[in-house]
Design an enzyme around this catalytic site. Structure first.
Site, mmCIF file in Angstrom:
data_model
loop_
_atom_site.group_PDB
_atom_site.id
_atom_site.type_symbol
_atom_site.label_atom_id
_atom_site.label_comp_id
_atom_site.label_asym_id
_atom_site.label_seq_id
_atom_site.Cartn_x
_atom_site.Cartn_y
_atom_site.Cartn_z
ATOM 1 N N GLN A 93 -37.408 6.695 -57.903
ATOM 2 C CA GLN A 93 -35.956 6.906 -57.655
ATOM 3 C C GLN A 93 -35.522 6.447 -58.887
ATOM 4 O O GLN A 93 -35.349 5.243 -59.305
ATOM 5 C CB GLN A 93 -35.527 6.496 -56.324
ATOM 6 C CG GLN A 93 -34.285 6.769 -55.928
ATOM 7 C CD GLN A 93 -34.038 8.089 -55.764
ATOM 8 O OE1 GLN A 93 -34.736 9.069 -55.066
ATOM 9 N NE2 GLN A 93 -32.879 9.013 -56.381
ATOM 10 N N ASP A 110 -41.457 15.299 -59.576
ATOM 11 C CA ASP A 110 -40.280 15.757 -59.920
ATOM 12 C C ASP A 110 -40.166 16.444 -61.274
ATOM 13 O O ASP A 110 -39.200 16.989 -61.547
ATOM 14 C CB ASP A 110 -39.461 14.134 -60.291
ATOM 15 C CG ASP A 110 -38.823 13.572 -59.388
ATOM 16 O OD1 ASP A 110 -38.406 14.246 -58.469
ATOM 17 O OD2 ASP A 110 -38.719 12.396 -58.984
ATOM 18 N N LYS A 151 -35.923 11.965 -48.230
ATOM 19 C CA LYS A 151 -36.942 12.586 -48.459
ATOM 20 C C LYS A 151 -38.163 11.941 -47.547
ATOM 21 O O LYS A 151 -39.074 13.064 -47.342
ATOM 22 C CB LYS A 151 -37.336 11.888 -49.916
ATOM 23 C CG LYS A 151 -36.641 12.637 -51.021
ATOM 24 C CD LYS A 151 -36.744 11.719 -52.367
ATOM 25 C CE LYS A 151 -35.692 12.312 -53.204
ATOM 26 N NZ LYS A 151 -35.446 11.720 -54.861
#
Ligand code: NAD
Length: 290
Positions: free
Chosen positions: A96, A119, A52
């Site tokens: 994460q 997200d 990322k």
């Protein structure tokens, strides 16, 4: 059979994002800034966060990775999330997953400001997505929609079977395919006679995490098959000691399909693009509730 090449399509989309960022910079507008929180040292999570970071660099975003020991407490993590919520320079935040067992993932996910939740996991964004309002979409389903659109795959009136009902893939995927006018069936671990459903499907999206689960005899001739699964399977011949396997038995299924995604190189790179697109939307406040 045509391959749905996520590597190629993601490159094209990344290029357009890069151009958009360059335009923003030239116009004196803010550079998109993505922050990632990584707790602990899980190998796959470290790989995802590094990828990322690399993607951000490639398209010209700023990125910050905050790394913490696995022993950090839930309260300490919530305090870090709140700091980023308040930080005007950061547009998007991801934590994460998975988190260490002593930390409640639901609590952490819901602590992220929905305006920075790139997200798309916050209940506010999930609700807006289900209503079809402009918002941050979970990156994997978002990437798959972009892939289908890129190849001009007809969805209207088609039977779509989604295998898997997780919050991050199966459920949002089914909502987005419904918005694309498919007749959607969600299959899951309790579904009986799963082949009865998959054999009627024009589009199958396999997201269950069982390597090589979907076999040729479960697929209709000419179907579009999207393989979300990525499982690390031990492989001593590979330098990493493992190989990535999808949920689809590609070798047997491919010859029956009109389109199919490979693993790797299909859904994975499109997921990464989904996150970049959400971050661009975050900086330009492209959400229903801004
Ligand atoms: P999950 O474990 O949260 O959910 C799996 C789902 O599969 C569950 O809803 C379960 O009901 C269903 N399932 C399990 N066994 C089944 C069976 N025998 N028949 C039918 N359904 C069954 O998984 P997830 O987070 O949704 O991820 C699914 C897979 O996709 C994993 O391999 C994951 O690594 C992969 N994944 C890939 C990407 C990517 O970018 N390519 C992104 C996210 C997840």
């Amino acid at each position: 059979m045509e391959l749905l090449n996520g590597n190629e399509v993601s490159k094209i989309i990344k290029l357009s994002i890069k151009e958009e960022v360059a335009k923003r910079k030239a116009a004196g507008q803010k550079t998109p800034h993505l922050a990632a929180i990584l707790v602990g040292a899980d190998g796959a999570s470290m790989t995802y966060v590094a990828a990322k970071e690399k993607d951000c660099k490639e398209v010209g975003f700023d990125s910050t990775v905050l790394r913490f020991e696995a022993s950090m407490s839930e309260e300490e993590l919530l305090a870090e999330v709140e700091k980023i919520n308040q930080n005007k320079d950061i547009d998007g935040l991801i934590v994460q997953l998975p988190l260490p067992k002593h930390i409640n993932e639901k609590r952490v996910t819901e602590a992220i400001s929905f305006k920075k939740d790139v997200d798309g996991f916050h209940p506010m964004n999930v609700g807006m997505m289900f209503k079809g309002l402009k918002t941050f979409l979970p990156a994997t389903p978002y990437g798959i929609i972009k892939l289908l659109e890129h190849y001009g795959i007809e969805t209207s009136g088609k039977n779509c079977v989604v295998i898997g009902r997780s919050d991050i893939v199966g459920k949002p995927m089914s909502a987005l395919m419904l918005q694309k006018n498919c007749t959607v069936t969600i299959c899951h671990s309790k579904t009986q006679n799963l082949s009865d459903f998959t054999l009627r499907a024009d589009i199958i999206i396999a997201a269950l995490g069982i390597p090589l689960f979907l076999k040729a005899e479960m697929v209709k001739e000419g179907a579009v098959v999207i393989d979300v699964g990525i499982t690390r399977v031990e492989d001593a011949s590979n330098k990493n000691g493992y190989k990535l396997k999808g949920d689809v038995d590609f070798d047997s299924v491919a010859s029956k399909c009109s389109y199919i995604t490979p693993v790797p190189g299909g859904v994975g790179p499109m997921t990464r693009v989904g996150l970049l697109l959400n971050t661009l939307d975050a900086v330009s406040h492209e959400s229903h509730l801004f």
